[in-house]
Scaffold this motif. Structure first.
Motif, short mmCIF file in Angstrom:
data_model
loop_
_atom_site.label_atom_id
_atom_site.label_comp_id
_atom_site.label_asym_id
_atom_site.label_seq_id
_atom_site.Cartn_x
_atom_site.Cartn_y
_atom_site.Cartn_z
N TYR A 145 0.82 -1.21 0.00
CA TYR A 145 0.00 0.00 0.00
C TYR A 145 0.86 1.27 0.00
N PHE B 238 -6.07 8.77 -6.65
CA PHE B 238 -5.68 8.20 -5.36
C PHE B 238 -6.81 7.36 -4.76
N ASN B 239 -8.03 7.89 -4.82
CA ASN B 239 -9.18 7.17 -4.27
C ASN B 239 -9.42 5.84 -4.99
N SER C 39 0.99 3.88 -3.11
CA SER C 39 0.25 5.13 -2.91
C SER C 39 1.14 6.32 -2.61
N LEU D 256 -7.15 4.06 -6.58
CA LEU D 256 -6.06 3.15 -6.24
C LEU D 256 -6.27 2.50 -4.89
N THR D 257 -6.75 3.26 -3.93
CA THR D 257 -6.81 2.76 -2.55
C THR D 257 -8.12 2.11 -2.16
N ILE E 259 1.14 9.62 -4.74
CA ILE E 259 0.14 9.55 -5.81
C ILE E 259 -0.87 10.68 -5.68
N LYS E 260 -1.30 10.94 -4.46
CA LYS E 260 -2.33 11.97 -4.26
C LYS E 260 -1.83 13.33 -4.72
#
Length: 298
Positions: free
Chosen positions: A93, A109-110, A97, A112-113, A100-101
């Motif tokens: 994770y 980002f949202n 991540s 991806l996570t 990325i944001k």
């Protein structure tokens, strides 16, 4: 060498007989298979696979049935037929991540996570970042939309995976842009978004490089942004940017691209007289691309 090749072919062949096999846990192994099979990656977080994930599948009559993404053998076969499935360990994770944001925005980002299905290219960049609002995802529609044959991108994908630098990033981004020309209309914007990930990366490499013609290359990147508008049927917006440019300031390496943009824009605006002035200045390859863009938008 022959022995290694035989083993690799044997392993690939065995996949076809293992309909219920486990998803890959290694990106590197999945990437190699995806390159060989010219497929996108079908990716989910490992922890999300501990719970039921209902999806819709459509039969030949157009009727939909609900099945579990991880337990239904038919669903598993569909995924393997059209993608290379990968489950990501939660331990990855932070690595995936990180930053990325800041670099790709909250929306990326949202996606991806979260626990949803992610369609990625072999470099782990997400194609389907748009939010899916339906309560149950339709796997058949997802396959129809994202089960892409990436053979057109193959050499650029391989080059980039071997060495991430300005040339490999830039040419992969450019190839994705051309790939969007020949894609279905509702997919072009998403492919262009993916292309821009590589364009942004290429610019970062460029700014750190010692290349002598940085100004000309940055100008090319600006011209390719205009090309995006043409692909997305925004000819008037593209033309407004073209009008701001002085032909005497176009670098020699960008003259053919500049001609292509003007020809395509005038054709889309149905200005045949001005389009004719640019037609003989573009190659047959670019003429084919221009005509595809024109036909797509009429």
């Amino acid at each position: 060498m022959k022995k290694a090749l035989f083993i690799f072919v044997f392993v690939l062949t065995s996949f076809n007989f293992c309909l219920s096999q486990e998803w890959f846990t290694s990106f590197d192994v999945a990437k190699r298979l995806a390159i060989v099979q010219n497929k996108m990656l079908f990716v989910m977080w490992e922890d999300a696979m501990n719970y039921q994930y209902p999806v819709l599948t459509d039969n030949d009559n157009g009727d939909s049935t609900v099945a579990d993404l991880f337990e239904d053998e038919y669903v598993n076969k569909l995924i393997w037929d059209y993608f290379v499935p990968v489950k990501i360990s939660e331990s990855k994770y932070v690595e995936l991540s990180n930053q990325i944001k800041e670099t790709r925005g909250t929306k990326y980002f949202n996606k991806l996570t979260d626990d949803s299905i992610k369609i990625m290219d072999i470099n782990g960049n997400i194609l389907n970042i748009d939010i899916y609002y339906e309560p149950i995802e339709n796997l058949s529609l997802l396959i129809k939309r994202y089960a892409l044959n990436t053979s057109y991108l193959k050499q650029e994908l391989v080059n980039y995976s071997k060495n991430k630098n300005f040339p490999t990033s830039f040419w992969l981004a450019s190839k994705y842009l051309d790939f969007a020309i020949f894609a279905e209309q509702d997919l072009r914007f998403e492919i262009i978004q993916l292309a821009n990930i590589y364009f942004n990366e290429a610019k970062n490499h460029l700014l750190k490089s010692n290349l002598n013609n940085k100004k000309a290359i940055l100008q090319k990147c600006d011209l390719l942004k205009i090309k995006e508008y043409l692909i997305l049927d925004k000819a008037r917006k593209a033309f407004r940017y073209l009008k701001k440019l002085n032909i005497t300031e176009i670098d020699k390496i960008n003259e053919s691209l500049f001609s292509f943009l003007n020809y395509t824009a005038f054709k889309l605006l149905k200005d045949e007289d001005n389009a004719a002035l640019w037609k003989n200045k573009i190659s047959l390859v670019d003429l084919k691309k221009a005509n595809t863009i024109i036909n797509n938008n009429f």
